[in-house]
Design a protein around this motif. Structure first.
Motif, PDB file in Angstrom:
ATOM      1  N   PRO A   1      75.917  66.204  63.063  1.00  0.00           N
ATOM      2  CA  PRO A   1      74.579  66.792  62.904  1.00  0.00           C
ATOM      3  C   PRO A   1      74.590  68.075  62.075  1.00  0.00           C
ATOM      4  O   PRO A   1      73.707  68.292  61.231  1.00  0.00           O
TER       5      PRO A   1
ATOM      6  N   ALA B   1      75.157  67.138  58.306  1.00  0.00           N
ATOM      7  CA  ALA B   1      73.947  66.627  57.663  1.00  0.00           C
ATOM      8  C   ALA B   1      72.929  67.738  57.455  1.00  0.00           C
ATOM      9  O   ALA B   1      72.260  67.804  56.406  1.00  0.00           O
ATOM     10  N   ASP B   2      72.805  68.624  58.428  1.00  0.00           N
ATOM     11  CA  ASP B   2      71.855  69.722  58.323  1.00  0.00           C
ATOM     12  C   ASP B   2      72.229  70.677  57.195  1.00  0.00           C
ATOM     13  O   ASP B   2      71.368  71.138  56.442  1.00  0.00           O
ATOM     14  N   GLN B   3      73.520  70.979  57.050  1.00  0.00           N
ATOM     15  CA  GLN B   3      73.957  71.896  55.998  1.00  0.00           C
ATOM     16  C   GLN B   3      73.742  71.303  54.617  1.00  0.00           C
ATOM     17  O   GLN B   3      73.332  72.004  53.682  1.00  0.00           O
TER      18      GLN B   3
ATOM     19  N   ARG C   1      71.499  69.139  53.776  1.00  0.00           N
ATOM     20  CA  ARG C   1      70.058  69.210  53.502  1.00  0.00           C
ATOM     21  C   ARG C   1      69.650  70.627  53.105  1.00  0.00           C
ATOM     22  O   ARG C   1      68.886  70.825  52.150  1.00  0.00           O
TER      23      ARG C   1
ATOM     24  N   ASP D   1      72.068  60.346  61.428  1.00  0.00           N
ATOM     25  CA  ASP D   1      71.767  61.765  61.271  1.00  0.00           C
ATOM     26  C   ASP D   1      71.382  62.097  59.836  1.00  0.00           C
ATOM     27  O   ASP D   1      70.519  62.946  59.598  1.00  0.00           O
ATOM     28  N   CYS D   2      72.032  61.472  58.871  1.00  0.00           N
ATOM     29  CA  CYS D   2      71.679  61.720  57.475  1.00  0.00           C
ATOM     30  C   CYS D   2      70.271  61.225  57.166  1.00  0.00           C
ATOM     31  O   CYS D   2      69.481  61.931  56.528  1.00  0.00           O
TER      32      CYS D   2
ATOM     33  N   ALA E   1      67.840  60.878  59.193  1.00  0.00           N
ATOM     34  CA  ALA E   1      66.896  61.769  59.860  1.00  0.00           C
ATOM     35  C   ALA E   1      66.696  63.074  59.099  1.00  0.00           C
ATOM     36  O   ALA E   1      65.642  63.713  59.202  1.00  0.00           O
ATOM     37  N   ASN E   2      67.708  63.480  58.335  1.00  0.00           N
ATOM     38  CA  ASN E   2      67.641  64.721  57.559  1.00  0.00           C
ATOM     39  C   ASN E   2      67.211  64.492  56.115  1.00  0.00           C
ATOM     40  O   ASN E   2      67.212  65.430  55.315  1.00  0.00           O
TER      41      ASN E   2
END
Length: 375
Positions: free
Chosen positions: A26, A29-31, A33, A57-58, A60-61
């Motif tokens: 998570p 993927a957040d970083q 994005r 997770d990807c 979702a981001n």
């Protein structure tokens, strides 16, 4: 995606690279994005356990997932052969085959759902037939059998090509690269470049570039990330100590030399490989070519679907079966600590949407008991 100054990190190890990768999916993927990157890869050591989590997770981001593996490959023998292989002299032992002579590394990504299936199958064969110590190994026969829909690169400094180059064996390195190009196809094999300030990287760069020219193989810039943020380096270092059974104050312990094993912004990667802009552009090309879709809503979904009675769904039926089992095992009075543990474990199973899996397993176990196969 195109060469617009952006960059895609394709070579990344998550916590599924056990006691080696410190990146939680998570956060990864957040970083990516947050950095405005269009895609990101996963290439864990010897397994694809994180593939679905990475995909979910990807997506979702809003980031494209590139699903792959950094495989352990036998140096030159069949995967069933557990003998050690050395190509250099005793004085070159530090530059020789990884794992004390048991394996080299190879990076691969699925370009299609067929490629994803092939990587999973190859990983399974490696675990069932090629394992030595803790390393599930493939060989060229496995790579050839499951090469369709797969893009590969020469990998990290532990790859066969880099190892041969460090030992001064250019012809053997060129031959190995040619074999990979034959296995995966001319357009599907890249020469991978890394820059972490390592002597092992610097000594082979000229040889890698020469091989790329001779074979007309494209270059690919990667960063071999093992954690998300620069400040995570200490945590990953402590993880390596757990892996090797050593202490942080041991000067001879296993640790990563060099720096920068984190998710760097595109600008940093472009600057790092400023004389090879095409190697950065090609990360976008690989990401563009890789198109894998997990669809849990079609027939043949990845998780099993249990045929529940009309008034039940999988979650409620699973929880009811757990309740019945506890009542039966404890004569209707399960202890409080048992109930708490069951509640915790059920929460994890339900959150991961594994209820159907446990119901299916319970069903065939019960069938085996009913037919005298199990006690």
């Amino acid at each position: 995606m195109n060469g617009n100054g952006n960059f895609v990190h394709l070579h990344n190890h998550t916590h599924y690279s056990l006691l080696d990768g410190a990146s939680k999916i998570p956060a990864l993927a957040d970083q990516v994005r947050a950095l405005g990157m269009p895609a990101v890869g996963i290439t864990d050591h010897g397994n694809m356990h994180g593939a679905y989590e990475m995909y979910a997770d990807c997506v979702a981001n809003g980031v494209k997932p590139i699903i792959g593996i950094e495989a352990y490959v036998t140096p030159e023998t069949a995967r069933q052969d557990k003998s050690r292989v050395h190509w250099g002299t005793e004085a070159q032992r530090g530059d020789d085959v990884s794992g004390g002579g048991w394996y080299t590394h190879l990076t691969m990504w699925a370009s299609s759902n067929e490629g994803l299936s092939n990587l999973i199958k190859a990983s399974s064969v490696a675990n069932l037939e090629g394992r030595v110590s803790k390393y599930p190994r493939m060989d060229n026969d496995v790579l050839s059998t499951y090469s369709k829909g797969v893009i590969a690169s020469s990998g990290c400094p532990s790859g066969i090509i880099q190892t041969r180059l460090r030992l001064g064996q250019f012809d053997e390195a060129l031959r190995a690269a040619g074999e990979f190009q034959d296995i995966f196809g001319r357009d599907n094999f890249y020469i991978e470049l890394m820059r972490h300030g390592l002597d092992a990287e610097d000594r082979v760069q000229s040889g890698l570039l020469t091989i790329a020219r001779k074979l007309d193989a494209p270059l690919l810039a990667t960063n071999d990330s093992h954690y998300v943020h620069a400040e995570d380096a200490e945590a990953q270092d402590a993880m390596l100590c757990i892996n090797s059974g050593s202490h942080l104050d041991d000067p001879n312990r296993f640790k990563f030399d060099g720096t920068g094993y984190y998710i760097k912004p595109a600008e940093e990667m472009r600057e790092l490989f400023r004389e090879f802009p095409e190697a950065c552009d090609n990360t976008l090309e690989v990401a563009e070519r890789c198109n894998v879709i997990f669809d849990d809503h079609e027939d043949g979904a990845f998780m099993p679907q249990f045929d529940c009675p009309e008034e039940w769904d999988e979650t409620s039926l699973f929880l009811k079966e757990v309740e019945r089992g506890l009542e039966r095992r404890y004569d209707g009075h399960p202890p409080l600590d048992v109930l708490r543990q069951a509640d915790y474990e059920c929460g994890v199973i339900c959150q991961m949407q594994f209820c159907g899996y446990f119901l299916v397993v319970a069903d065939y176990i019960q069938w085996a008991k009913d037919h005298g196969i199990m006690v």
